[in-house]
Design an enzyme around this catalytic site. Sequence first.
Site, PDB file in Angstrom:
ATOM      1  CG  ASP A   1      -1.900   1.089   1.285  1.00  0.00           C
ATOM      2  OD1 ASP A   1      -2.182   1.650   0.219  1.00  0.00           O
ATOM      3  OD2 ASP A   1      -2.397   1.408   2.385  1.00  0.00           O
TER       4      ASP A   1
ATOM      5  CD  GLU B   1      -5.709  -1.012  -1.011  1.00  0.00           C
ATOM      6  OE1 GLU B   1      -5.829  -1.858  -0.106  1.00  0.00           O
ATOM      7  OE2 GLU B   1      -6.679  -0.491  -1.579  1.00  0.00           O
TER       8      GLU B   1
ATOM      9  NE  ARG C   1      -1.430  10.469   7.136  1.00  0.00           N
ATOM     10  CZ  ARG C   1      -1.742   9.322   6.553  1.00  0.00           C
ATOM     11  NH1 ARG C   1      -1.870   8.230   7.280  1.00  0.00           N
ATOM     12  NH2 ARG C   1      -1.923   9.261   5.248  1.00  0.00           N
TER      13      ARG C   1
ATOM     14  CE1 TYR D   1      -4.841   9.398  -5.369  1.00  0.00           C
ATOM     15  CE2 TYR D   1      -6.325  11.264  -5.124  1.00  0.00           C
ATOM     16  CZ  TYR D   1      -6.085   9.974  -5.557  1.00  0.00           C
ATOM     17  OH  TYR D   1      -7.085   9.276  -6.178  1.00  0.00           O
TER      18      TYR D   1
HETATM   19  N1  DCP Z   1      -8.368   9.112  -1.646  1.00  0.00           N
HETATM   20  C1  DCP Z   1      -9.394   9.961  -2.036  1.00  0.00           C
HETATM   21  N2  DCP Z   1     -10.513  10.073  -1.279  1.00  0.00           N
HETATM   22  C2  DCP Z   1     -10.634   9.367  -0.146  1.00  0.00           C
HETATM   23  C3  DCP Z   1      -9.630   8.489   0.249  1.00  0.00           C
HETATM   24  C4  DCP Z   1      -8.488   8.400  -0.529  1.00  0.00           C
HETATM   25  O1  DCP Z   1      -9.293  10.602  -3.083  1.00  0.00           O
HETATM   26  N3  DCP Z   1     -11.721   9.510   0.596  1.00  0.00           N
HETATM   27  C5  DCP Z   1      -7.147   9.042  -2.468  1.00  0.00           C
HETATM   28  C6  DCP Z   1      -6.043   9.878  -1.874  1.00  0.00           C
HETATM   29  C7  DCP Z   1      -5.113   8.905  -1.277  1.00  0.00           C
HETATM   30  C8  DCP Z   1      -5.303   7.681  -2.132  1.00  0.00           C
HETATM   31  O2  DCP Z   1      -6.662   7.715  -2.522  1.00  0.00           O
HETATM   32  O3  DCP Z   1      -3.769   9.362  -1.308  1.00  0.00           O
HETATM   33  C9  DCP Z   1      -5.019   6.391  -1.401  1.00  0.00           C
HETATM   34  O4  DCP Z   1      -5.859   6.308  -0.264  1.00  0.00           O
HETATM   35  P1  DCP Z   1      -5.407   5.588   1.052  1.00  0.00           P
HETATM   36  O5  DCP Z   1      -6.624   5.305   1.841  1.00  0.00           O
HETATM   37  O6  DCP Z   1      -4.498   4.456   0.739  1.00  0.00           O
HETATM   38  O7  DCP Z   1      -4.621   6.695   1.879  1.00  0.00           O
HETATM   39  P2  DCP Z   1      -3.202   7.332   1.641  1.00  0.00           P
HETATM   40  O8  DCP Z   1      -2.404   6.582   0.644  1.00  0.00           O
HETATM   41  O9  DCP Z   1      -3.382   8.794   1.350  1.00  0.00           O
HETATM   42  O10 DCP Z   1      -2.553   7.255   3.065  1.00  0.00           O
HETATM   43  P3  DCP Z   1      -2.043   5.966   3.840  1.00  0.00           P
HETATM   44  O11 DCP Z   1      -0.567   6.140   3.923  1.00  0.00           O
HETATM   45  O12 DCP Z   1      -2.692   6.064   5.170  1.00  0.00           O
HETATM   46  O13 DCP Z   1      -2.440   4.737   3.089  1.00  0.00           O
END
Ligand code: DCP
Length: 708
Positions: free
Chosen positions: A18, A121, A60, A23
């Site tokens: 993952d 992922e 964060r 983004y």
């Molecule tokens: N995303 C989005 N809207 C959401 C959730 C996620 O557009 N409600 C997009 C932005 C994220 C990407 O999908 O960067 C991947 O989502 P993840 O849940 O895997 O979260 P992140 O990669 O941002 O963070 P983490 O390191 O916690 O996985």
Amino acid sequence: MPVAKRETSDGRVIAHVDMDCFYVQVEQRKQPNLRGLPTAVIQYNSFKGGALIAVSYEARNFGVKRSMRGDEAKDVCPQIHLVQVPVARGKADLNSYRNAGSEVVSILSKKGRCERASIDEVYLDLTDAAETMLLEMPPEAREDIEEEVLKSHVLGLEIKEGIDAKEEVRKWIRRGDATYQDKLLACGAFIVANLRMQVLKDTEFTCSAGIAHNKMLAKLASGMNKPAQQTVVPQSSVGGLLESLPIKKMKQLGGKLGSSLQSDLGCKTVGDLLQFSEEKLHQHCSNWLWNIARGINGEEVEGRLLPKSHGSGKTFPGPQALKTLASVQHWLNELCEELSERLQSDLNLNKRIAHTLTLHARAYKKGESDSLRKFPSKSCPLRYGTTKIQEDALTLFQAALREFLGFCISKTHGNENNNWGVTSLSVSASKIVPIPSGTHSIVKYFGGQVPSSSSFNQPLGNAFDEAVPSSPSGSENCSGLISYELQQNYPGGDTEIKNSEACLHEQDPLCNLSRKVDSLPKESSLESPAGSEDRTTKSEPYRELPAKDPRPLSSTPSLKAVEKKKTAGNNLKGNCSIMDFFNNYQNSQSSLEHKNVTNAHDVKTASSFGLPSTMDSYSTCNQIEQPAERCREEIDSNVGECSVPNMSQRRQAWDYNIDEIDHSVIEELPPEIQQEFQAWLRPHKRPNVPNSKRGSSITHYFLPDKSR
Ligand code: DCP
């Protein structure tokens, strides 16, 4: 409801990889000066500083969360850098993220079967690679172990205070008395660490990973130590992991199922499920629950590097809610244009076609809270071409809106109504399959469309609902890399909701469109599959479709097409299908070169470009999902054996001349199929088509007709 799958083997090595704050990383690669700084990516929408969709780990640390809006994030972290997602067509353009995800996939897929599970992922089956490593260089024989491997977290490995964690991991890896499975997992740790380092080197992105003997555990583990770390789940630690794992943390239990387990069975953790018998858990959700309580999951890693579906969506929070049909149509057109481009690119690059178009929306209705009534999602067979997709999406929307408003459409004042508002819209294309190549493949191609649809038997009221995804997993929705914009809850979003009466003006375009929908003929695809059933069983006795025949007959999704059908009136009854034509071909094993008279069934279906002729035009996707998949698999493996009761009877029922195929139908097929089709048709062209044939077959309806 999830299907239980027994563990096929405990000796597998599965990794879930993952990307970290994905983004944000993509934006930081574009702007390297942002690296290491608190950063968040915000949605296009500017309300209250925009919604955060990705938050860097630095941000964060300041308490910034994804649920916040930009203004709030600035309150808790004034130095945060907010980057807006790229915009195209007035909405978020996620192409750069999709492409970045593809870069990562191409690296990860080198070591084993790879399943792209979402935009960021991936699941990997590394069993073969781990077995090979174990044979060639077992972990206990390794002197130099890379730092990245030693930084692994091994669940269940006790690290006492003051003890060097890396040394403990080294010992665990080199244990002489380790079980075969643990040795394989140790090999997996090496492989994944190397892959992650390769990803970083080639793409500048960090990622985290879980390594276990099944997908479920690997997914659980990948999120445990982020960012840029990996976690191994030895078999012996599975019980301990699940024992304390909150129910809602388990993929698939985050929603209603998890809530019902908490309220009905009083389960707080996954481990609490262990006290219940298999029968008891079966009452809640098949024996899948019993299995996951024990960490059993036999799901295979699918070899799929491409998305399962495509989608495009946009939210319209608060005052931006869409209140006229014209504005809905405008945005649907934009979304469909994007969807169509992506479908076309998938077709060109990957030779894949999608079969189902689905419209999802969120809306509020005057007098009802947003959450009380769900705007029904609708789906229909997908026709290629931007205009067709736009037409069909609008038709789906109209049908859904009519249902949403409870058919209470009467009067309104002016064009902008005060009775409903749309707060999000999205269109998606699913059931994507490769186009078989070669002339013979045309047959396969159409054969592959033969669906079986349980929706044929669905009650009228549910006929064209697209219900919630069939999987209880929220993340399953991501499998198609659908670019929905984030749902944004605007506090003022329901200020419009005051009175209970939903009345629309006579002049409201919705009224007109609703009337249009209302006025559709009984046999139209918009009516319901039951309507189709009626048409089939009552008006077409010669077809003798059994009640359980999963091949509904209606399949024309567009209003235009429905109107056309209406014009044709009763003559339409008995449409034969081009699909049957091909099925018949396959079934009879006759060569196309020698046979030019065969069955047809609903030529219009073919005009829908590979649409599942037998799938209800407006149906519940998850109602048809499984049977359709099953049937398609059967066809793929053994063309023509997708047996439908009485199909053979139907195949005998209608003969028509191949010359009668309307060329406009063929024009709607993808170019390469068109070419093959044309080449295939040419030798069979005969100058004189007996008039009597024309009158006797429904196929004449699809021919250019002076009367229409
Ligand atoms: N995303 C989005 N809207 C959401 C959730 C996620 O557009 N409600 C997009 C932005 C994220 C990407 O999908 O960067 C991947 O989502 P993840 O849940 O895997 O979260 P992140 O990669 O941002 O963070 P983490 O390191 O916690 O996985």
